[in-house]
Every structure is written in C-alpha cells, then in structure tokens.
Design a protein around this motif. Sequence first.
Motif, PDB file in Angstrom:
ATOM      1  N   LEU A  76     -51.407   7.763   1.020  1.00  0.00           N
ATOM      2  CA  LEU A  76     -52.629   6.970   1.071  1.00  0.00           C
ATOM      3  C   LEU A  76     -52.476   5.609   1.744  1.00  0.00           C
ATOM      4  CD1 LEU A  76     -53.684   7.724  -2.603  1.00  0.00           C
ATOM      5  CD2 LEU A  76     -54.401   8.942  -0.549  1.00  0.00           C
ATOM      6  N   ALA A  77     -51.287   5.290   2.226  1.00  0.00           N
ATOM      7  CA  ALA A  77     -51.069   3.967   2.835  1.00  0.00           C
ATOM      8  C   ALA A  77     -51.910   3.805   4.098  1.00  0.00           C
ATOM      9  CB  ALA A  77     -49.593   3.785   3.170  1.00  0.00           C
ATOM     10  N   ARG A 131     -46.866   4.284  -5.172  1.00  0.00           N
ATOM     11  CA  ARG A 131     -48.290   3.976  -5.361  1.00  0.00           C
ATOM     12  C   ARG A 131     -49.152   4.641  -4.293  1.00  0.00           C
ATOM     13  NH1 ARG A 131     -48.637  -1.828  -6.263  1.00  0.00           N
ATOM     14  NH2 ARG A 131     -48.401  -1.343  -8.467  1.00  0.00           N
ATOM     15  N   ASN A 132     -48.572   4.876  -3.125  1.00  0.00           N
ATOM     16  CA  ASN A 132     -49.335   5.505  -2.049  1.00  0.00           C
ATOM     17  C   ASN A 132     -49.104   7.003  -1.953  1.00  0.00           C
ATOM     18  OD1 ASN A 132     -50.854   3.347  -0.440  1.00  0.00           O
ATOM     19  ND2 ASN A 132     -48.838   2.416  -0.720  1.00  0.00           N
ATOM     20  N   THR A 133     -48.531   7.583  -2.997  1.00  0.00           N
ATOM     21  CA  THR A 133     -48.371   9.031  -3.099  1.00  0.00           C
ATOM     22  C   THR A 133     -49.249   9.533  -4.237  1.00  0.00           C
ATOM     23  OG1 THR A 133     -46.069   8.910  -2.338  1.00  0.00           O
ATOM     24  CG2 THR A 133     -46.733  10.908  -3.510  1.00  0.00           C
ATOM     25  N   SER A 134     -50.033  10.569  -3.959  1.00  0.00           N
ATOM     26  CA  SER A 134     -50.903  11.104  -5.015  1.00  0.00           C
ATOM     27  C   SER A 134     -50.878  12.630  -5.007  1.00  0.00           C
ATOM     28  CB  SER A 134     -52.339  10.606  -4.841  1.00  0.00           C
ATOM     29  OG  SER A 134     -52.979  11.264  -3.765  1.00  0.00           O
ATOM     30  N   ASN A 137     -55.414  13.812  -6.879  1.00  0.00           N
ATOM     31  CA  ASN A 137     -56.128  12.529  -6.899  1.00  0.00           C
ATOM     32  C   ASN A 137     -55.596  11.555  -7.952  1.00  0.00           C
ATOM     33  OD1 ASN A 137     -57.977  13.213  -4.797  1.00  0.00           O
ATOM     34  ND2 ASN A 137     -59.138  14.442  -6.280  1.00  0.00           N
ATOM     35  N   VAL A 138     -54.384  11.761  -8.402  1.00  0.00           N
ATOM     36  CA  VAL A 138     -53.728  10.863  -9.356  1.00  0.00           C
ATOM     37  C   VAL A 138     -52.494  10.282  -8.675  1.00  0.00           C
ATOM     38  CG1 VAL A 138     -52.580  10.659 -11.597  1.00  0.00           C
ATOM     39  CG2 VAL A 138     -54.572  12.168 -11.336  1.00  0.00           C
ATOM     40  N   ARG A 139     -52.390   8.958  -8.652  1.00  0.00           N
ATOM     41  CA  ARG A 139     -51.279   8.300  -7.971  1.00  0.00           C
ATOM     42  C   ARG A 139     -50.026   8.239  -8.842  1.00  0.00           C
ATOM     43  NH1 ARG A 139     -52.836   4.179  -3.622  1.00  0.00           N
ATOM     44  NH2 ARG A 139     -55.087   4.394  -3.342  1.00  0.00           N
ATOM     45  N   PHE A 140     -48.902   8.207  -8.149  1.00  0.00           N
ATOM     46  CA  PHE A 140     -47.633   7.883  -8.789  1.00  0.00           C
ATOM     47  C   PHE A 140     -47.488   6.363  -8.819  1.00  0.00           C
ATOM     48  CE2 PHE A 140     -47.081  12.192  -7.434  1.00  0.00           C
ATOM     49  CZ  PHE A 140     -46.185  12.763  -8.322  1.00  0.00           C
ATOM     50  N   SER A 141     -46.516   5.876  -9.569  1.00  0.00           N
ATOM     51  CA  SER A 141     -46.209   4.446  -9.587  1.00  0.00           C
ATOM     52  C   SER A 141     -44.735   4.274  -9.934  1.00  0.00           C
ATOM     53  CB  SER A 141     -47.089   3.693 -10.590  1.00  0.00           C
ATOM     54  OG  SER A 141     -46.899   4.185 -11.905  1.00  0.00           O
ATOM     55  N   PHE A 142     -44.243   3.055  -9.746  1.00  0.00           N
ATOM     56  CA  PHE A 142     -42.836   2.746 -10.042  1.00  0.00           C
ATOM     57  C   PHE A 142     -42.789   1.452 -10.823  1.00  0.00           C
ATOM     58  CE2 PHE A 142     -38.604   1.040  -9.141  1.00  0.00           C
ATOM     59  CZ  PHE A 142     -37.819   2.145  -9.427  1.00  0.00           C
ATOM     60  N   LYS A 143     -42.079   1.435 -11.961  1.00  0.00           N
ATOM     61  CA  LYS A 143     -42.101   0.304 -12.884  1.00  0.00           C
ATOM     62  C   LYS A 143     -40.740  -0.373 -13.050  1.00  0.00           C
ATOM     63  CE  LYS A 143     -46.437   1.069 -13.823  1.00  0.00           C
ATOM     64  NZ  LYS A 143     -47.481   0.154 -13.328  1.00  0.00           N
ATOM     65  N   GLY A 144     -39.891  -0.301 -12.047  1.00  0.00           N
ATOM     66  CA  GLY A 144     -38.567  -0.900 -12.153  1.00  0.00           C
ATOM     67  C   GLY A 144     -38.614  -2.418 -12.252  1.00  0.00           C
ATOM     68  N   SER A 145     -37.593  -2.982 -12.875  1.00  0.00           N
ATOM     69  CA  SER A 145     -37.514  -4.433 -13.060  1.00  0.00           C
ATOM     70  C   SER A 145     -36.422  -5.021 -12.168  1.00  0.00           C
ATOM     71  CB  SER A 145     -37.203  -4.766 -14.518  1.00  0.00           C
ATOM     72  OG  SER A 145     -35.907  -4.311 -14.873  1.00  0.00           O
ATOM     73  N   TYR A 146     -36.523  -6.325 -11.910  1.00  0.00           N
ATOM     74  CA  TYR A 146     -35.502  -7.003 -11.097  1.00  0.00           C
ATOM     75  C   TYR A 146     -34.129  -6.905 -11.771  1.00  0.00           C
ATOM     76  CZ  TYR A 146     -32.930 -10.616  -8.603  1.00  0.00           C
ATOM     77  OH  TYR A 146     -31.976 -11.281  -7.862  1.00  0.00           O
ATOM     78  N   GLU A 337     -53.491   3.825 -11.181  1.00  0.00           N
ATOM     79  CA  GLU A 337     -52.967   2.882 -10.196  1.00  0.00           C
ATOM     80  C   GLU A 337     -53.946   2.700  -9.043  1.00  0.00           C
ATOM     81  OE1 GLU A 337     -50.111   1.140 -10.303  1.00  0.00           O
ATOM     82  OE2 GLU A 337     -49.682   1.958 -12.289  1.00  0.00           O
ATOM     83  N   GLN A 338     -53.978   1.475  -8.521  1.00  0.00           N
ATOM     84  CA  GLN A 338     -54.795   1.175  -7.352  1.00  0.00           C
ATOM     85  C   GLN A 338     -53.896   0.634  -6.246  1.00  0.00           C
ATOM     86  OE1 GLN A 338     -57.986   2.026  -7.214  1.00  0.00           O
ATOM     87  NE2 GLN A 338     -57.856   2.761  -9.323  1.00  0.00           N
ATOM     88  N   ASP A 339     -54.373   0.778  -5.016  1.00  0.00           N
ATOM     89  CA  ASP A 339     -53.619   0.282  -3.864  1.00  0.00           C
ATOM     90  C   ASP A 339     -53.627  -1.238  -3.861  1.00  0.00           C
ATOM     91  OD1 ASP A 339     -52.376  -0.089  -1.480  1.00  0.00           O
ATOM     92  OD2 ASP A 339     -54.077   0.532  -0.244  1.00  0.00           O
ATOM     93  N   ASP A 340     -52.419  -1.859  -3.845  1.00  0.00           N
ATOM     94  CA  ASP A 340     -52.366  -3.323  -3.809  1.00  0.00           C
ATOM     95  C   ASP A 340     -52.239  -3.865  -2.388  1.00  0.00           C
ATOM     96  OD1 ASP A 340     -49.790  -2.732  -3.123  1.00  0.00           O
ATOM     97  OD2 ASP A 340     -48.842  -3.844  -4.749  1.00  0.00           O
TER      98      ASP A 340
END
Length: 359
Positions: A76-77, A131-134, A137-146, A337-340
């Motif tokens: 979706l990018a 976030r740009n992979t779905s 119609n449901v997006r993936f996301s990644f929640k990793g921390s620094y 998730e929404q596209d940022d």
Amino acid sequence: MTEPTTSTASAISQMLNSKTVPVHFSGKKMEYLKLWLINLLLSIITLGIYSAWAKVRNTQYLYGHTQIDGHRFSFLAKPLQILIGRILAVVIFAVYAVISGLNPLLSLLCTLLLLAATPWLINASLRFSMRNTSYRNVRFSFKGSYGGAFVTFLLLPILGAITAWLAMPWVLKKMHQYLYRNIRYGGRPVQLSTSTSYYYKASIIALIIAAVILGAGYLFIEASNLIYQLQNGRWSLPALMPMFLAFYLITFNLVAGLFYALMFNHLTNAMKIDQIASLRARLSIPAYCWLNLSNSLLLIFTIGLAFPITQIRKNALLANATEVTLQPGIEQLINTEQDDGKAFGEEAAGVFDIDLSLT
C-alpha cells in the motif's frame, strides 16, 4: 460424564471450523522480467526519480500474485512518500560522508552516531514495510522498541564474536524472535516458539557439509595439479584458479541454501497467530540448494539482469512448500493500523546498507 470446559469447547470449535489451504504464487518469469526492465529503464532515464514508482510497482506485482484462500496480499505504500524518504536519506548520507572525511575524530564520531541510529533505522524500516502490507484489507504492523533492537542487533553479535562464534546460533535465534514476535496482524501478535538446539543442529550440519565439499574440492584440485605437473613438468596457478572459484561458488550456495531451508522450515512451523492462523512448511532442502546455486549462476552470466527471474523462482518454490491453517477468528479481524506516510527509515536503512529480510 464430565462436561467440557468453556476453553476446551472453544478449542474444539476452532479446530473443527479451521481449514488448511496452500499458499499460491502466480507470478510469471517473463511477465515480471518485462515489468522490472521497463521500471529499470525509466529509473535510469529519470536519473533515479522513477525508482520510487518502480519499487512500488515491482512490490505490488509480487504481493498481488501471492494468495491464501483466494485473498491476495497488497502493498500500500505510495511512490511519492518513498521518493521523499529516499531523498532525505541520500542527503543525510552525503553529509555523513563529507563530515567523516574531514578528520579521523569526526569520522569516529559519525560512526558512533550511525551505530546509535542503527536500532531506530531497523525498527523504522520494518515498521514501514509491515504497515504497508495487508491481507484481507487488514494491515500488518511492527512494534519493536529501540532498546530491544539495540540489544539484539548491536550487543548480542558482540557476544557471539567474543565467544569465538560459539554463541552465534543462539544470537540468531534471538534476532529471529525479535523480528517475528514484534509483528502484529490486525493487532494480534505473532507467536514464535523456536528451539535453541535446532539452531545449533542446523549450524553443525552446515559446517559439516561445508567441510566435506571443501575437503573434496581440495583433494580434487591437488590431484589435478599433480597430474598437470606430471604431464607438463610445472605447476599452473592460472589453470587452477577457475576450479578454486567454482568450488567456492558451489560450496557457498549449497551451504547457504541448506541453512536457509532448515531455518525456513523451522521458523514457519514455529509461527502462529493465536485463533487466527498457523503455518506449515515442507521446503525441500535439495530443491532449495539447487535453486540457490542456479539463481547465482543466472545472476553471474546475465550480469544481474536475471534478478527478477530469480525472485519469481524463489517465491514460487517457497509458496509451494507452505500451507496455512486459517481459523474462524480471522473473519472478525478489523484493521488497526493507518498509513503514517513515513518512508525515511526504510530508505535510510537501505542507503546505509542496513537491511533485514523476513524471508
């Protein structure tokens, strides 16, 4: 007779209503090659500006030809956000290169700053890609921390090095866990239950195979050299160099293919999203080793122009070796998730040669 508990009844219901389906990849070699070459030509003509559109079109083709249960993946990018991110990344890289070349102290400072930024770049790149992979119609996301990325990708490799690489299989396991356990689909976390002993077993097998091939190659080359000396009275390095290179190429690709296939099967079989889906892989090790070697030969003899063909061949083989068990819970998932619009992290990671693949 004892009545089943609510959790047991729910588990039984999930099992009865689940279905196992193959992953289907329908991409065609010549079709994708034509698209890739056109995109490459347009990128060259526009001095790289079109490369952002090329990236989107190429990725959309590969995603759009990957199906599970009749539903295609989507990328979706937007090209413009990638172009802006790429320009920012190149500008920062140019500033980094100029400052680094002024004096050794500034070069050291820039290197330390890049190391400090590496965990952020890794997370930003994966966050953008997910976030740009779905799917459905449901997006993936990644929640990793620094902090998690800092420990996993900077500190743990140091531990592997100071233990004479004995800890590296465990370090690789921790890297995989960080990458996959931070993925979300519709807000649901990916669960990954990998085994440390399997990583060591795969590493030992790969080392043994490498030793056997290199040992056989060494004996063959020595025998050839002896025969050449007996016939010609001298030793010929130029005649043996192609043989050295050929054995290195064969060894590297076979061992890399073996290790990848072992890891692919283990990771895929250890992965699930609770009440949503679980995966099963049966990737043939000989088939993938041959694919790895033949793809390398294709790239060498076509000077890289066969790259899209190698992508199609790899995607098709991996898809054919994978099946997914879908559970009823997938029907109730909604997009969280929404596209940022921020592509800088991924492009910066590419410019600074920081790239991580999930396959």
